[in-house]
Design a protein around this motif. Structure first.
Motif, PDB file in Angstrom:
ATOM      1  N   VAL A   7       0.850  -1.203   0.000  1.00  0.00           N
ATOM      2  CA  VAL A   7       0.000   0.000   0.000  1.00  0.00           C
ATOM      3  C   VAL A   7       0.884   1.250   0.000  1.00  0.00           C
ATOM      4  O   VAL A   7       0.509   2.298  -0.514  1.00  0.00           O
ATOM      5  CB  VAL A   7      -0.919   0.003   1.256  1.00  0.00           C
ATOM      6  CG1 VAL A   7      -1.641   1.327   1.418  1.00  0.00           C
ATOM      7  CG2 VAL A   7      -1.895  -1.159   1.195  1.00  0.00           C
ATOM      8  N   LEU A   8       2.089   1.089   0.562  1.00  0.00           N
ATOM      9  CA  LEU A   8       3.006   2.220   0.743  1.00  0.00           C
ATOM     10  C   LEU A   8       3.862   2.448  -0.490  1.00  0.00           C
ATOM     11  O   LEU A   8       4.012   3.575  -0.958  1.00  0.00           O
ATOM     12  CB  LEU A   8       3.880   1.921   1.969  1.00  0.00           C
ATOM     13  CG  LEU A   8       4.990   2.885   2.318  1.00  0.00           C
ATOM     14  CD1 LEU A   8       4.408   4.229   2.692  1.00  0.00           C
ATOM     15  CD2 LEU A   8       5.800   2.320   3.479  1.00  0.00           C
TER      16      LEU A   8
ATOM     17  N   GLU B 114       9.430   4.032  10.429  1.00  0.00           N
ATOM     18  CA  GLU B 114       9.565   3.685   9.011  1.00  0.00           C
ATOM     19  C   GLU B 114       8.437   2.755   8.584  1.00  0.00           C
ATOM     20  O   GLU B 114       7.949   1.947   9.396  1.00  0.00           O
ATOM     21  CB  GLU B 114      10.890   2.919   8.777  1.00  0.00           C
ATOM     22  CG  GLU B 114      12.154   3.743   8.986  1.00  0.00           C
ATOM     23  CD  GLU B 114      12.436   4.681   7.831  1.00  0.00           C
ATOM     24  OE1 GLU B 114      11.901   4.455   6.731  1.00  0.00           O
ATOM     25  OE2 GLU B 114      13.178   5.658   8.033  1.00  0.00           O
ATOM     26  N   ASP B 115       8.084   2.857   7.315  1.00  0.00           N
ATOM     27  CA  ASP B 115       7.236   1.843   6.662  1.00  0.00           C
ATOM     28  C   ASP B 115       5.913   1.584   7.381  1.00  0.00           C
ATOM     29  O   ASP B 115       5.587   0.450   7.758  1.00  0.00           O
ATOM     30  CB  ASP B 115       8.021   0.532   6.482  1.00  0.00           C
ATOM     31  CG  ASP B 115       9.214   0.723   5.571  1.00  0.00           C
ATOM     32  OD1 ASP B 115       9.253   1.746   4.861  1.00  0.00           O
ATOM     33  OD2 ASP B 115      10.111  -0.130   5.569  1.00  0.00           O
ATOM     34  N   ILE B 116       5.176   2.666   7.555  1.00  0.00           N
ATOM     35  CA  ILE B 116       3.839   2.590   8.145  1.00  0.00           C
ATOM     36  C   ILE B 116       2.830   2.365   7.028  1.00  0.00           C
ATOM     37  O   ILE B 116       2.811   3.123   6.045  1.00  0.00           O
ATOM     38  CB  ILE B 116       3.490   3.921   8.864  1.00  0.00           C
ATOM     39  CG1 ILE B 116       4.509   4.237   9.955  1.00  0.00           C
ATOM     40  CG2 ILE B 116       2.059   3.898   9.406  1.00  0.00           C
ATOM     41  CD1 ILE B 116       4.586   3.227  11.068  1.00  0.00           C
ATOM     42  N   ALA B 117       2.014   1.359   7.152  1.00  0.00           N
ATOM     43  CA  ALA B 117       0.950   1.148   6.151  1.00  0.00           C
ATOM     44  C   ALA B 117      -0.230   0.420   6.778  1.00  0.00           C
ATOM     45  O   ALA B 117      -0.058  -0.473   7.620  1.00  0.00           O
ATOM     46  CB  ALA B 117       1.472   0.355   4.956  1.00  0.00           C
ATOM     47  N   VAL B 118      -1.392   0.821   6.349  1.00  0.00           N
ATOM     48  CA  VAL B 118      -2.650   0.183   6.765  1.00  0.00           C
ATOM     49  C   VAL B 118      -3.331  -0.307   5.480  1.00  0.00           C
ATOM     50  O   VAL B 118      -3.382   0.445   4.482  1.00  0.00           O
ATOM     51  CB  VAL B 118      -3.560   1.194   7.505  1.00  0.00           C
ATOM     52  CG1 VAL B 118      -4.914   0.572   7.862  1.00  0.00           C
ATOM     53  CG2 VAL B 118      -2.864   1.719   8.764  1.00  0.00           C
TER      54      VAL B 118
ATOM     55  N   LYS C 195      -9.870   3.411  10.722  1.00  0.00           N
ATOM     56  CA  LYS C 195     -10.325   2.743  11.966  1.00  0.00           C
ATOM     57  C   LYS C 195      -9.363   3.004  13.113  1.00  0.00           C
ATOM     58  O   LYS C 195      -9.333   2.259  14.078  1.00  0.00           O
ATOM     59  CB  LYS C 195     -10.397   1.229  11.757  1.00  0.00           C
ATOM     60  CG  LYS C 195     -11.388   0.755  10.716  1.00  0.00           C
ATOM     61  CD  LYS C 195     -11.338  -0.776  10.645  1.00  0.00           C
ATOM     62  CE  LYS C 195     -12.340  -1.302   9.632  1.00  0.00           C
ATOM     63  NZ  LYS C 195     -12.285  -2.788   9.563  1.00  0.00           N
TER      64      LYS C 195
ATOM     65  N   GLY D 153      -3.742   3.098  12.115  1.00  0.00           N
ATOM     66  CA  GLY D 153      -2.495   3.836  11.923  1.00  0.00           C
ATOM     67  C   GLY D 153      -2.100   4.561  13.209  1.00  0.00           C
ATOM     68  O   GLY D 153      -0.939   4.497  13.636  1.00  0.00           O
ATOM     69  N   LEU D 154      -3.062   5.200  13.821  1.00  0.00           N
ATOM     70  CA  LEU D 154      -2.807   5.919  15.082  1.00  0.00           C
ATOM     71  C   LEU D 154      -2.292   4.961  16.159  1.00  0.00           C
ATOM     72  O   LEU D 154      -1.310   5.251  16.845  1.00  0.00           O
ATOM     73  CB  LEU D 154      -4.095   6.606  15.539  1.00  0.00           C
ATOM     74  CG  LEU D 154      -4.055   7.322  16.883  1.00  0.00           C
ATOM     75  CD1 LEU D 154      -3.143   8.540  16.837  1.00  0.00           C
ATOM     76  CD2 LEU D 154      -5.468   7.749  17.309  1.00  0.00           C
TER      77      LEU D 154
ATOM     78  N   LEU E  35      10.426  10.985  11.706  1.00  0.00           N
ATOM     79  CA  LEU E  35      10.015  10.260  10.505  1.00  0.00           C
ATOM     80  C   LEU E  35       9.941  11.220   9.325  1.00  0.00           C
ATOM     81  O   LEU E  35       9.852  12.436   9.499  1.00  0.00           O
ATOM     82  CB  LEU E  35       8.656   9.583  10.725  1.00  0.00           C
ATOM     83  CG  LEU E  35       7.471  10.490  11.065  1.00  0.00           C
ATOM     84  CD1 LEU E  35       6.785  11.045   9.826  1.00  0.00           C
ATOM     85  CD2 LEU E  35       6.458   9.733  11.896  1.00  0.00           C
TER      86      LEU E  35
ATOM     87  N   CYS F  56       7.645  11.896   5.790  1.00  0.00           N
ATOM     88  CA  CYS F  56       6.367  11.495   5.192  1.00  0.00           C
ATOM     89  C   CYS F  56       5.982  12.442   4.061  1.00  0.00           C
ATOM     90  O   CYS F  56       6.535  13.535   3.936  1.00  0.00           O
ATOM     91  CB  CYS F  56       5.261  11.453   6.243  1.00  0.00           C
ATOM     92  SG  CYS F  56       4.723  13.064   6.820  1.00  0.00           S
TER      93      CYS F  56
ATOM     94  N   LYS G 153       0.842  15.039   2.177  1.00  0.00           N
ATOM     95  CA  LYS G 153      -0.575  14.701   2.418  1.00  0.00           C
ATOM     96  C   LYS G 153      -0.767  13.937   3.739  1.00  0.00           C
ATOM     97  O   LYS G 153      -1.873  13.891   4.261  1.00  0.00           O
ATOM     98  CB  LYS G 153      -1.152  13.897   1.253  1.00  0.00           C
ATOM     99  CG  LYS G 153      -0.628  12.479   1.091  1.00  0.00           C
ATOM    100  CD  LYS G 153      -1.381  11.786  -0.039  1.00  0.00           C
ATOM    101  CE  LYS G 153      -0.740  10.537  -0.566  1.00  0.00           C
ATOM    102  NZ  LYS G 153      -0.445   9.465   0.292  1.00  0.00           N
TER     103      LYS G 153
ATOM    104  N   TYR H 263       0.066  12.645  10.991  1.00  0.00           N
ATOM    105  CA  TYR H 263       1.130  12.596  12.005  1.00  0.00           C
ATOM    106  C   TYR H 263       0.945  13.687  13.057  1.00  0.00           C
ATOM    107  O   TYR H 263       1.322  13.500  14.218  1.00  0.00           O
ATOM    108  CB  TYR H 263       2.509  12.637  11.344  1.00  0.00           C
ATOM    109  CG  TYR H 263       2.824  11.306  10.681  1.00  0.00           C
ATOM    110  CD1 TYR H 263       3.028  10.171  11.464  1.00  0.00           C
ATOM    111  CD2 TYR H 263       2.859  11.159   9.308  1.00  0.00           C
ATOM    112  CE1 TYR H 263       3.277   8.942  10.881  1.00  0.00           C
ATOM    113  CE2 TYR H 263       3.114   9.923   8.709  1.00  0.00           C
ATOM    114  CZ  TYR H 263       3.319   8.819   9.512  1.00  0.00           C
ATOM    115  OH  TYR H 263       3.556   7.592   8.941  1.00  0.00           O
TER     116      TYR H 263
ATOM    117  N   LYS I 104      -1.899  14.504  14.215  1.00  0.00           N
ATOM    118  CA  LYS I 104      -2.866  13.894  15.154  1.00  0.00           C
ATOM    119  C   LYS I 104      -2.193  12.883  16.062  1.00  0.00           C
ATOM    120  O   LYS I 104      -2.705  12.552  17.136  1.00  0.00           O
ATOM    121  CB  LYS I 104      -4.003  13.231  14.382  1.00  0.00           C
ATOM    122  CG  LYS I 104      -4.857  14.255  13.676  1.00  0.00           C
ATOM    123  CD  LYS I 104      -6.306  13.903  13.605  1.00  0.00           C
ATOM    124  CE  LYS I 104      -7.098  15.182  13.394  1.00  0.00           C
ATOM    125  NZ  LYS I 104      -8.300  15.001  12.582  1.00  0.00           N
TER     126      LYS I 104
END
Ligand code: ACO
Length: 151
Positions: free
Chosen positions: A28-29, A90-94, A101, A104-105, A125, A127, A130, A135, A137
């Motif tokens: 997704v990333l 690094e490498d955050i994806a949902v 939901k 991610g948070l 990080l 990013c 967009k 981040y 939040k």
């Protein structure tokens, strides 16, 4: 509410998460390339051997037994700040159908906690513009500029 939805849990990446779709979520990333199961395991065990440096987490949806979110904290040791440590997220994806939901948070909160508990004086990080509101939040503030050099 600071918890995951019912039937979801967060835990360290495990050796069988290739089969639970770990790479599909990372896809997704960005482009993930072509891994055989062994390629994936080689990288998994490289990181596992260095588990004071790499902290990779996954969120699992137990209803489907699938990975639905991923993230990594990389711990950098430094001389400055008296042998201080900096955490790099690094490498955050949902997964596309699981966004919105608060997964991610929760992933970011867990990585921040790991960084703080392991003595990081900051967690940083890079990013896309967009994603800045996401981040923010999560408690991050914009700082300096990102630079990149591509080989
Ligand atoms: N713009 C504005 N607000 C956002 C955005 C956005 N792009 N994304 C999330 N938010 C807000 C949500 O509305 C929510 O706000 P609320 O608390 O007021 O309701 C809050 O941020 C938390 O959102 P989550 O539900 O936790 O977000 P989600 O689980 O969808 O994860 C993520 C966000 C990680 C950006 C996800 O959309 C994703 O995987 N995107 C594609 C891959 C990506 O860009 N990953 C980040 C790469 S940067 C890095 O890896 C360091």
């Amino acid at each position: 509410q600071s918890c995951l939805p019912q039937n979801y849990s967060i835990r360290p990446l495990g050796s069988r998460d290739y089969d639970r779709g770990h790479l599909q979520v990372l896809g997704v990333l960005t482009d993930i390339g072509h891994h055989s199961p062994q390629d994936w395991l080689d990288q998994f065990y490289y990181m596992k051997k260095r588990n004071d440096t790499y902290f990779s987490l996954v969120i699992i949806d137990h209803a489907s037994d699938r990975v639905v979110a991923v993230g990594t904290l990389l711990m950098e040791r430094k001389f400055v700040h008296c042998n201080g440590k900096v955490g790099h997220i690094e490498d955050i994806a949902v997964a596309n159908d699981q966004q919105g939901k608060k997964l991610g948070l929760r992933m970011i909160e867990a990585l921040q906690y790991i960084g703080a508990r392991n003595g990081c004086y900051k967690v940083i990080l890079d990013c896309a513009v967009k994603n800045v509101p996401f981040y923010e939040k999560c408690g991050f503030v914009q700082k300096e500029s990102q630079m990149a050099w591509y080989v």
